[in-house]
Design a protein around this motif. Sequence first.
Motif, mmCIF file in Angstrom:
data_model
loop_
_atom_site.group_PDB
_atom_site.id
_atom_site.type_symbol
_atom_site.label_atom_id
_atom_site.label_comp_id
_atom_site.label_asym_id
_atom_site.label_seq_id
_atom_site.Cartn_x
_atom_site.Cartn_y
_atom_site.Cartn_z
ATOM 1 N N THR A 1 2.266 1.737 -3.441
ATOM 2 C CA THR A 1 1.200 2.167 -4.358
ATOM 3 C C THR A 1 0.905 3.647 -4.189
ATOM 4 O OG1 THR A 1 0.225 -0.054 -4.349
ATOM 5 C CG2 THR A 1 -1.185 1.772 -5.056
ATOM 6 N N GLU A 2 0.868 4.106 -2.928
ATOM 7 C CA GLU A 2 0.633 5.526 -2.675
ATOM 8 C C GLU A 2 1.779 6.386 -3.194
ATOM 9 O OE1 GLU A 2 0.066 5.723 1.494
ATOM 10 O OE2 GLU A 2 -1.907 4.748 1.461
ATOM 11 N N HIS B 1 0.836 -1.209 0.000
ATOM 12 C CA HIS B 1 0.000 0.000 0.000
ATOM 13 C C HIS B 1 0.870 1.259 0.000
ATOM 14 C CE1 HIS B 1 -4.171 -1.336 0.253
ATOM 15 N NE2 HIS B 1 -3.741 -2.362 0.970
ATOM 16 N N TYR C 1 3.943 3.580 -7.425
ATOM 17 C CA TYR C 1 4.297 2.313 -8.071
ATOM 18 C C TYR C 1 3.008 1.552 -8.376
ATOM 19 C CZ TYR C 1 9.049 3.458 -6.758
ATOM 20 O OH TYR C 1 10.260 4.110 -6.636
ATOM 21 N N THR C 2 2.836 1.164 -9.613
ATOM 22 C CA THR C 2 1.523 0.703 -10.087
ATOM 23 C C THR C 2 1.367 -0.810 -10.147
ATOM 24 O OG1 THR C 2 2.282 0.828 -12.391
ATOM 25 C CG2 THR C 2 1.234 2.799 -11.462
#
Length: 307
Positions: free
Chosen positions: A283-284, A280, A287-288
């Motif tokens: 991702t924030e 998480h 990084y996809t």
Amino acid sequence: MDLSQITEALQRDAVWVVFLNVLLQQAGLPVPAVPTLLVAGSLAASPAQAAAMLAAAVLASLLADAAWYAGGRFFGYRVLTGLCRLSINPDSCVTQTEARFQRWGLWSLVIAKFVPGFSTVAPPIAGSLRMRLPGFLLAAAAGAALWAGGAIVVGWLLRDELQDALLTMSRHGRTMAVAGGLALALWLAWKLWQRYRFMKLAAIPHVTPLELIEAMASDAPPLFLDLRGPAMIASTAPIAFATRADVENLLQSVGDWPRQAPIVTMCACPGDATAVRAAHVLTELGYTAVRPLKGGYEAWLAANGQT
């Protein structure tokens, strides 16, 4: 057991009540021992009786700690992972526990009794790290003596106030029971809410160990982040193509890795908690293609035939 029952039992056989209560708590059961030690101190008729209570508490604590130490020695981090799995909120339990042990070293066993949740998990870590038994027993005994002795001394110093409090509680037992039950319910509701939030966070796509093995053999392998603590890696084995990482310094571990390229996070904790949290965070940060490894380190070992 409420305080009035503790008082009656202590008046009959203080040393054995203290021994049993401390043994059960240090074994991992939710049986608080500090109220017993405080009341025992307030009822001590002489320094000799107080010393006997202290000796019983230290012996009980050492017996439980030695059992957990042996478990860690023979079964390694599986013992710690099992303990953390019992936690209502397992997020980062293993990693945080090991971080404390790494930071404080032998002193962690001395102060463990004063840190909620750390008292039971410190001994198996010491065992899994092959800490020398004499040093372990000495530090564990010192910590138990400080913890139990402090409670007994406070109980003796505040003996009049404690006796007045016990008398008040006996007069208003139903009201106190309702208030205690309400406080417990609120605490449990908060913990369950934390667990619910974690379960929502954990509901993200994972990668299986077999999928990871295939991906690592491809022309474009993912960045594989190993979130186990340094002590656990040292006591087991590093993974050759994995990059050591921790949640607080993920950007340093990722380096100049492309934000669209795949990343796999792995931990050795219940519910893949630390790996999920790291996914998480990444991702924030933009990084996809970040996914936790399903089942963590134990699943990775099993997939590679190392269990």
